[in-house]
Design a protein around this motif. Structure first.
Motif, PDB file in Angstrom:
ATOM      1  N   PRO A   1      65.384  43.862  38.545  1.00  0.00           N
ATOM      2  CA  PRO A   1      65.526  43.065  39.768  1.00  0.00           C
ATOM      3  C   PRO A   1      64.208  42.410  40.146  1.00  0.00           C
ATOM      4  O   PRO A   1      63.141  42.992  39.959  1.00  0.00           O
ATOM      5  N   PRO A   2      64.265  41.171  40.648  1.00  0.00           N
ATOM      6  CA  PRO A   2      63.026  40.500  41.075  1.00  0.00           C
ATOM      7  C   PRO A   2      62.386  41.243  42.234  1.00  0.00           C
ATOM      8  O   PRO A   2      63.071  41.788  43.097  1.00  0.00           O
ATOM      9  N   GLN A   3      61.069  41.274  42.235  1.00  0.00           N
ATOM     10  CA  GLN A   3      60.332  41.969  43.276  1.00  0.00           C
ATOM     11  C   GLN A   3      59.756  40.985  44.280  1.00  0.00           C
ATOM     12  O   GLN A   3      59.454  39.837  43.946  1.00  0.00           O
ATOM     13  N   ARG A   4      59.563  41.473  45.485  1.00  0.00           N
ATOM     14  CA  ARG A   4      58.898  40.663  46.491  1.00  0.00           C
ATOM     15  C   ARG A   4      57.456  40.417  46.035  1.00  0.00           C
ATOM     16  O   ARG A   4      56.771  41.323  45.578  1.00  0.00           O
ATOM     17  N   THR A   5      57.021  39.171  46.121  1.00  0.00           N
ATOM     18  CA  THR A   5      55.670  38.847  45.684  1.00  0.00           C
ATOM     19  C   THR A   5      54.654  39.570  46.536  1.00  0.00           C
ATOM     20  O   THR A   5      54.704  39.547  47.764  1.00  0.00           O
ATOM     21  N   ARG A   6      53.723  40.241  45.863  1.00  0.00           N
ATOM     22  CA  ARG A   6      52.648  40.935  46.572  1.00  0.00           C
ATOM     23  C   ARG A   6      51.381  40.106  46.515  1.00  0.00           C
ATOM     24  O   ARG A   6      51.212  39.253  45.659  1.00  0.00           O
ATOM     25  N   ASN A   7      50.468  40.400  47.412  1.00  0.00           N
ATOM     26  CA  ASN A   7      49.257  39.592  47.529  1.00  0.00           C
ATOM     27  C   ASN A   7      48.213  40.016  46.506  1.00  0.00           C
ATOM     28  O   ASN A   7      47.359  40.836  46.760  1.00  0.00           O
ATOM     29  N   GLY A   8      48.303  39.416  45.320  1.00  0.00           N
ATOM     30  CA  GLY A   8      47.262  39.648  44.325  1.00  0.00           C
ATOM     31  C   GLY A   8      46.483  38.383  44.072  1.00  0.00           C
ATOM     32  O   GLY A   8      45.901  38.200  43.010  1.00  0.00           O
ATOM     33  N   SER A   9      46.500  37.446  45.041  1.00  0.00           N
ATOM     34  CA  SER A   9      45.967  36.109  44.809  1.00  0.00           C
ATOM     35  C   SER A   9      44.588  35.885  45.398  1.00  0.00           C
ATOM     36  O   SER A   9      44.191  34.753  45.620  1.00  0.00           O
ATOM     37  N   ARG A  10      43.836  36.953  45.675  1.00  0.00           N
ATOM     38  CA  ARG A  10      42.463  36.779  46.153  1.00  0.00           C
ATOM     39  C   ARG A  10      41.701  35.914  45.148  1.00  0.00           C
ATOM     40  O   ARG A  10      41.814  36.102  43.927  1.00  0.00           O
ATOM     41  N   PRO A  11      40.909  34.944  45.612  1.00  0.00           N
ATOM     42  CA  PRO A  11      40.165  34.099  44.673  1.00  0.00           C
ATOM     43  C   PRO A  11      39.272  34.931  43.752  1.00  0.00           C
ATOM     44  O   PRO A  11      38.711  35.943  44.158  1.00  0.00           O
ATOM     45  N   ILE A  12      39.178  34.496  42.498  1.00  0.00           N
ATOM     46  CA  ILE A  12      38.298  35.166  41.551  1.00  0.00           C
ATOM     47  C   ILE A  12      36.858  34.954  41.988  1.00  0.00           C
ATOM     48  O   ILE A  12      36.454  33.866  42.383  1.00  0.00           O
ATOM     49  N   VAL A  13      36.073  36.011  41.939  1.00  0.00           N
ATOM     50  CA  VAL A  13      34.679  35.945  42.367  1.00  0.00           C
ATOM     51  C   VAL A  13      33.841  35.280  41.277  1.00  0.00           C
ATOM     52  O   VAL A  13      33.896  35.679  40.116  1.00  0.00           O
ATOM     53  N   ARG A  14      33.100  34.271  41.651  1.00  0.00           N
ATOM     54  CA  ARG A  14      32.211  33.605  40.694  1.00  0.00           C
ATOM     55  C   ARG A  14      30.995  34.496  40.455  1.00  0.00           C
ATOM     56  O   ARG A  14      30.304  34.885  41.398  1.00  0.00           O
ATOM     57  N   PRO A  15      30.708  34.846  39.190  1.00  0.00           N
ATOM     58  CA  PRO A  15      29.593  35.763  38.930  1.00  0.00           C
ATOM     59  C   PRO A  15      28.248  35.145  39.264  1.00  0.00           C
ATOM     60  O   PRO A  15      28.028  33.952  39.061  1.00  0.00           O
ATOM     61  N   ARG A  16      27.358  35.971  39.793  1.00  0.00           N
ATOM     62  CA  ARG A  16      25.983  35.580  40.070  1.00  0.00           C
ATOM     63  C   ARG A  16      25.057  36.446  39.222  1.00  0.00           C
ATOM     64  O   ARG A  16      25.398  37.570  38.865  1.00  0.00           O
ATOM     65  N   PRO A  17      23.869  35.951  38.900  1.00  0.00           N
ATOM     66  CA  PRO A  17      22.950  36.736  38.064  1.00  0.00           C
ATOM     67  C   PRO A  17      22.563  38.058  38.732  1.00  0.00           C
ATOM     68  O   PRO A  17      22.212  38.099  39.912  1.00  0.00           O
ATOM     69  N   VAL A  18      22.657  39.142  37.985  1.00  0.00           N
ATOM     70  CA  VAL A  18      22.194  40.452  38.436  1.00  0.00           C
ATOM     71  C   VAL A  18      21.374  41.043  37.290  1.00  0.00           C
ATOM     72  O   VAL A  18      21.462  40.586  36.156  1.00  0.00           O
ATOM     73  N   ASP A  19      20.566  42.041  37.599  1.00  0.00           N
ATOM     74  CA  ASP A  19      19.780  42.669  36.543  1.00  0.00           C
ATOM     75  C   ASP A  19      19.804  44.180  36.723  1.00  0.00           C
ATOM     76  O   ASP A  19      20.248  44.693  37.753  1.00  0.00           O
ATOM     77  N   ARG A  20      19.322  44.904  35.720  1.00  0.00           N
ATOM     78  CA  ARG A  20      19.434  46.358  35.725  1.00  0.00           C
ATOM     79  C   ARG A  20      18.541  47.019  36.759  1.00  0.00           C
ATOM     80  O   ARG A  20      18.658  48.211  37.012  1.00  0.00           O
ATOM     81  N   TYR A  21      17.626  46.263  37.362  1.00  0.00           N
ATOM     82  CA  TYR A  21      16.760  46.820  38.405  1.00  0.00           C
ATOM     83  C   TYR A  21      17.363  46.659  39.802  1.00  0.00           C
ATOM     84  O   TYR A  21      16.799  47.142  40.778  1.00  0.00           O
TER      85      TYR A  21
END
Length: 345
Positions: A82-102
């Motif tokens: 049976p079809p399901q009610r659409t759930r909110n999984g549509s949060r915008p994808i986060v654009r990656p920013r530079p990070v480092d191990r420190y």
């Protein structure tokens, strides 16, 4: 640049899945011809399944129930599940920013909703740091506690459980911040939209009902864990979906679970964390001749490499993924990748 939100969402948000097949089964997707499929194959609304005569096929539907496909008969997934009610999984994808191990950048909860009011707080262990000041802030809440590396860090990740002494409230946006004694802080990560919040109680109950139903099904553990993670991913519960996938035993980890883990890390802008599961998905998909997951994992890995500045390698991986999709006739995915490649060249 990263892959468009719609394309990543389609990879993450499978609807239904074959969890048992005792013989030959063929699948027809819209605008595609019939092709053989096996256990683990995800099924979408509009798909047609055709088991050979005498073959037993069981499908785990999105509602958490398993259903049998009649042998020797073509059956539409829309009639089976049976079809399901659409759930909110549509949060915008986060654009990656530079990070480092420190940098003690935030791993979780990050750009997610939550079921639990006592989430696991995770951050990068910030090489050379000995102590951390951990803060959760939100409307009317300001919780801070100090921890030593020895208390909370292992294998490059630090984690503590939020104690709930100051309760989180549904619908309120919170932010996790970590400052190391090296004068590095998670706030150096300029990525936007990294807050988290509890979902409301009605949505929580709906999800928990389906989760219990999935856990009660007589299906292999690897598909059970994958279905739970997909349920949470569809409901924007990214942090908890990641926890489920990372908590699977080694014999429960399949190409689909590794690929989904890569997708979810990429969804929240953590391309460094996405790389290893994508590589593991490629390796397992190759070993099991799972072309669909091979293509999906290579597409995700290509986006990771491109985001990290390895542009030629990223484009090559996306081209490889497109060629695999062409091989088994998934025209829609081929068109999506052609569009994405045109953006990158």
């Amino acid at each position: 640049m990263i892959m468009s939100g719609s394309l990543l969402s389609k990879q993450v948000l499978a609807a239904h899945r074959i969890v048992e097949a005792t013989g030959k089964v063929e699948l027809k997707r819209q605008n595609s011809s019939y092709r053989p499929v096996s256990e683990g194959t995800e099924l979408l609304p509009g798909d047609l399944l055709k088991p050979a005569s005498g073959v037993r096929v069981k499908v785990l539907c999105e509602d958490g129930n398993t259903r049998s496909v009649p042998a020797g008969i073509t059956t539409g997934i829309n009639a089976l599940c049976p079809p399901q009610r659409t759930r909110n999984g549509s949060r915008p994808i986060v654009r990656p920013r530079p990070v480092d191990r420190y940098m003690p950048y935030i791993i979780s909860p990050r750009a997610t909703s939550l079921l639990t009011d006592k989430p696991i707080l995770r951050w990068n262990d910030a090489t050379d740091a000995s102590r951390f000041m951990v803060t959760v802030r939100g409307r009317g809440l300001d919780w801070t506690e100090k921890f030593s590396r020895e208390q909370v860090c292992q294998d490059g990740i630090c984690k503590v459980v939020y104690p709930g002494s100051q309760p989180l409230q549904p619908g309120v946006s919170y932010k996790l911040e970590v400052k190391a004694d090296t004068n590095r802080a998670s706030t150096e990560d300029s990525t936007g939209g990294l807050g988290f919040k509890l979902i409301d109680s009605d949505k929580a109950k709906e999800i928990q009902v389906i989760a219990r139903r999935i856990q009660e099904q007589d299906v292999p553990d690897q598909f059970k864990g994958l279905a739970l993670a997909e349920l949470y991913a569809k409901s924007d519960l990214t942090a908890e979906a990641i926890e489920i996938l990372e908590g699977l035993e080694n014999d429960q980890k399949i190409a689909e679970s590794y690929r989904l883990l890569g997708d979810l890390y990429r969804r929240i802008g953590l391309v460094l964390e996405a790389e290893v599961p994508y590589l593991q998905a490629v390796e397992l998909a190759k070993a099991t001749d799972n072309l669909k997951e091979m293509a999906a994992a290579k597409a995700g890995l290509g986006e990771v490499q491109y985001a990290r500045g390895n542009r030629q390698e990223g484009v090559s991986l996306l081209e490889e993924a497109k060629a695999i999709y062409q091989k088994f006739g998934d025209r829609k995915r081929v068109e999506e990748l052609e569009k994405r490649l045109a953006e990158l060249k």
